[in-house]
Design a protein around this motif. Structure first.
Motif, PDB file in Angstrom:
ATOM      1  N   GLU A 103       5.801   1.096  -6.278  1.00 15.89           N
ATOM      2  CA  GLU A 103       4.663   0.599  -5.716  1.00 15.89           C
ATOM      3  C   GLU A 103       3.817  -0.274  -6.602  1.00 15.89           C
ATOM      4  OE1 GLU A 103       2.765  -1.349  -2.659  1.00 15.89           O
ATOM      5  OE2 GLU A 103       4.292   0.061  -2.312  1.00 15.89           O
ATOM      6  N   SER A 106       3.383  -4.250  -6.502  1.00 14.14           N
ATOM      7  CA  SER A 106       1.863  -5.004  -6.548  1.00 14.14           C
ATOM      8  C   SER A 106       1.670  -5.932  -7.710  1.00 14.14           C
ATOM      9  CB  SER A 106       0.705  -3.743  -6.602  1.00 14.14           C
ATOM     10  OG  SER A 106       0.816  -2.797  -5.563  1.00 14.14           O
ATOM     11  N   GLU A 162      -9.998  -1.573  -7.830  1.00 13.50           N
ATOM     12  CA  GLU A 162      -9.594  -1.639  -6.346  1.00 13.50           C
ATOM     13  C   GLU A 162      -8.099  -1.935  -6.482  1.00 13.50           C
ATOM     14  OE1 GLU A 162     -10.076  -2.014  -2.352  1.00 13.50           O
ATOM     15  OE2 GLU A 162     -11.399  -1.432  -3.888  1.00 13.50           O
ATOM     16  N   PHE A 163      -7.542  -2.558  -7.335  1.00 16.99           N
ATOM     17  CA  PHE A 163      -6.069  -2.700  -7.433  1.00 16.99           C
ATOM     18  C   PHE A 163      -5.411  -1.163  -7.390  1.00 16.99           C
ATOM     19  CE2 PHE A 163      -2.456  -2.698 -10.058  1.00 16.99           C
ATOM     20  CZ  PHE A 163      -1.455  -3.701  -9.690  1.00 16.99           C
ATOM     21  N   LYS A 204      -6.430   1.713  -6.387  1.00 18.74           N
ATOM     22  CA  LYS A 204      -6.862   2.035  -5.155  1.00 18.74           C
ATOM     23  C   LYS A 204      -5.701   1.636  -3.891  1.00 18.74           C
ATOM     24  CE  LYS A 204     -10.169   2.772  -1.343  1.00 18.74           C
ATOM     25  NZ  LYS A 204     -11.413   2.346  -0.928  1.00 18.74           N
ATOM     26  N   LYS A 205      -5.793   0.327  -3.872  1.00 21.49           N
ATOM     27  CA  LYS A 205      -4.746  -0.145  -2.891  1.00 21.49           C
ATOM     28  C   LYS A 205      -3.166   0.054  -3.162  1.00 21.49           C
ATOM     29  CE  LYS A 205      -7.508  -3.978  -1.634  1.00 21.49           C
ATOM     30  NZ  LYS A 205      -7.661  -5.507  -1.524  1.00 21.49           N
ATOM     31  N   THR A 206      -2.981   0.148  -4.385  1.00 26.97           N
ATOM     32  CA  THR A 206      -1.546   0.708  -4.895  1.00 26.97           C
ATOM     33  C   THR A 206      -1.339   2.239  -4.359  1.00 26.97           C
ATOM     34  OG1 THR A 206      -1.697  -0.802  -6.368  1.00 26.97           O
ATOM     35  CG2 THR A 206       0.013   0.800  -6.822  1.00 26.97           C
ATOM     36  N   GLU A 232      -3.032   3.686  -2.325  1.00 27.06           N
ATOM     37  CA  GLU A 232      -3.073   4.068  -0.767  1.00 27.06           C
ATOM     38  C   GLU A 232      -1.620   3.468  -0.210  1.00 27.06           C
ATOM     39  OE1 GLU A 232      -7.642   2.970   0.219  1.00 27.06           O
ATOM     40  OE2 GLU A 232      -6.325   1.372   0.279  1.00 27.06           O
ATOM     41  N   ARG A 233      -0.981   2.527  -0.814  1.00 33.01           N
ATOM     42  CA  ARG A 233       0.399   2.065  -0.123  1.00 33.01           C
ATOM     43  C   ARG A 233       1.504   3.018  -0.230  1.00 33.01           C
ATOM     44  NH1 ARG A 233      -1.792  -2.937  -1.476  1.00 33.01           N
ATOM     45  NH2 ARG A 233      -0.986  -2.986  -3.530  1.00 33.01           N
ATOM     46  N   TRP A 261      -3.177   8.378  -2.583  1.00 30.88           N
ATOM     47  CA  TRP A 261      -4.843   7.823  -2.858  1.00 30.88           C
ATOM     48  C   TRP A 261      -5.607   9.028  -2.844  1.00 30.88           C
ATOM     49  CZ3 TRP A 261      -8.117   5.407  -5.660  1.00 30.88           C
ATOM     50  CH2 TRP A 261      -9.800   5.589  -5.146  1.00 30.88           C
TER      51      TRP A 261
END
Length: 179
Positions: free
Chosen positions: A123, A127, A144-145, A147-149, A151-152, A156
């Motif tokens: 992932e 990203s 934020e990068f 966190k989103k990674t 989460e995906r 997280w």
């Protein structure tokens, strides 16, 4: 006059030339990562096609599209491969399906000789590929990068994650003038 006139030249110091070389090398590495990930996507699509042709039950019914079950029997690898390529978010969804078919893979992704969470790495590379292709490799907010990674890939956990993942992800970013 026949005398050559250079255009667009400027005098650069040794340190300025060194910075340009490092930036160019970094761009090349970024694009190697992009190309490697896209090859990985192709590999996953071919693998998924092979799984479908080996056993139709490996595929979800929605993967077959609008076709009668009797017509599926006559389809070759290329047909399966084209269907796999058209799958929405192909890499992510193919991996999800493969993990469902082979649950041991989830354990191997977590505990392996590399001592790294492979689902996270996949992932992360996806990203990074997206950022390289669409934003020239510039990440506005690293936290934020991350966190989103996370989460995906489902890691997280309300901000409670393995710090080693953060260190690993941030190792791909430069600092100072290379940031």
């Amino acid at each position: 006059t026949g005398v050559p006139i250079p255009h667009g030249t400027c005098r650069l110091s040794v340190s300025e030339r060194e910075l340009l070389v490092i930036k160019q090398k970094n761009k090349q590495y970024c694009w190697l990562l992009v190309e490697a990930y896209e090859e990985f996507e192709d590999f996953l699509e071919a693998t998924y096609a092979a799984l479908g042709i080996a056993d139709k039950s490996n595929w979800l019914m929605s993967d077959f599209g609008n076709i009668s079950f009797s017509d599926i029997e006559n389809k070759d690898f290329d047909w399966y491969f084209e269907k796999a390529k058209k799958k929405r978010d192909s890499a992510k969804n193919i991996l999800k399906r493969i993990r469902g078919l082979y649950p041991k893979l989830i354990e191997i992704e977590k505990n392996n000789k590399l001592e790294i969470h492979l689902a996270f790495v996949i992932e992360l590379i996806a990203s990074l590929r997206h950022i390289i292709v669409h934003k020239g490799g510039i990440v506005d907010d690293r936290d934020e990068f991350l966190k989103k990674t996370l989460e995906r890939c489902g890691l997280w956990n309300s901000g409670k994650y393995d710090e080693a993942m953060k260190d690993f992800a941030f190792s791909f970013f430069g600092g100072g003038e290379y940031e």
